[in-house]
Scaffold this motif. Sequence first.
Motif, PDB file in Angstrom:
ATOM      1  N   UNK A   1     -48.206 -40.811 -15.932  1.00 42.72           N
ATOM      2  CA  UNK A   1     -47.730 -41.653 -16.737  1.00 42.72           C
ATOM      3  C   UNK A   1     -48.620 -42.867 -17.051  1.00 42.72           C
ATOM      4  N   UNK A   2     -49.484 -43.014 -16.381  1.00 37.73           N
ATOM      5  CA  UNK A   2     -50.787 -44.089 -16.652  1.00 37.73           C
ATOM      6  C   UNK A   2     -49.932 -45.647 -16.827  1.00 37.73           C
ATOM      7  N   UNK A   3     -48.705 -45.583 -16.336  1.00 40.42           N
ATOM      8  CA  UNK A   3     -48.186 -46.922 -16.269  1.00 40.42           C
ATOM      9  C   UNK A   3     -48.323 -47.718 -14.739  1.00 40.42           C
TER      10      UNK A   3
ATOM     11  N   UNK B   1     -47.546 -37.350  -8.424  1.00 42.70           N
ATOM     12  CA  UNK B   1     -48.174 -36.891  -9.766  1.00 42.70           C
ATOM     13  C   UNK B   1     -47.574 -37.213 -11.236  1.00 42.70           C
ATOM     14  N   UNK B   2     -46.165 -37.537 -11.142  1.00 33.44           N
ATOM     15  CA  UNK B   2     -45.723 -38.045 -12.363  1.00 33.44           C
ATOM     16  C   UNK B   2     -45.833 -39.405 -12.566  1.00 33.44           C
TER      17      UNK B   2
ATOM     18  N   UNK C   1     -36.434 -43.064  -7.664  1.00 35.51           N
ATOM     19  CA  UNK C   1     -36.162 -42.677  -8.951  1.00 35.51           C
ATOM     20  C   UNK C   1     -37.203 -41.419  -9.254  1.00 35.51           C
ATOM     21  N   UNK C   2     -38.531 -41.864  -8.936  1.00 33.16           N
ATOM     22  CA  UNK C   2     -39.393 -40.554  -8.859  1.00 33.16           C
ATOM     23  C   UNK C   2     -39.020 -39.881  -7.803  1.00 33.16           C
ATOM     24  N   UNK C   3     -38.645 -40.289  -6.454  1.00 36.68           N
ATOM     25  CA  UNK C   3     -38.450 -39.447  -5.314  1.00 36.68           C
ATOM     26  C   UNK C   3     -37.234 -38.443  -5.875  1.00 36.68           C
TER      27      UNK C   3
END
Length: 234
Positions: free
Chosen positions: A181-183, A176-177, A190-192
Amino acid sequence: MASYSFSAIPISSSTSQPSHGNCSVFSAILPRHLNLYNSFIGCKLTVRLLSSSHLATKHRPALATVQFSLPTPKPKSDSSAKVPKWSARAIKSFTMAELEARKFKYPNTGTETLLMGILVEGTSIAAKFLRANGITLFNVREETVNLLGKSDMYFFSPEHPPLSEPAQRALNWAVEQKLKSGEDGEITTTHMLLGIWSEAESAGHKILETLGFDDEKAKELAKYMDKDYDFNLK
């Protein structure tokens, strides 16, 4: 036809010799099948010759299992943006997490073993950041036993221990993050890791907290959210 040797016993190729007694079966990496006659022991040897393409397919189911176990990003129906994928380091970290769960004989892959998986993979920004802050694989394993205890020695984990509910939510958070972010780019370790931290009641969060990880460190790590490797981060 030329002779083939698989051991110290001489084996010559033949299709006319009869077989005697019990025959052995060998496997070799060659493109076809051969029937070889061993004149020394009077036995016809059936040699299964496997192609390299056959062997290559052997590991595909495991890879597919890992990919299907990780949440798949679902873009908005009206969006033309490319759907992000998990990075290679994130996939390997998840694979190592499953292995850690099996080592501990736990029934599920939890946030604590996801944390271990990141450290076992070891080359990502998340892993380097943890080590730089004194959070090592040894310490995480030790705190996991202190918090959750040891499993029954006669229990055997499944080959792919299913995700616990907190671990599933942590990975969903990571997806979701990334979408928010739309990146461009991939979903990283790091997300994990920050997904694990987002699960305040999970074992992984408690272990990180015990070892000195906090919201300030989470904010610092978030700067590297869309990267999975940085030569300058030791």
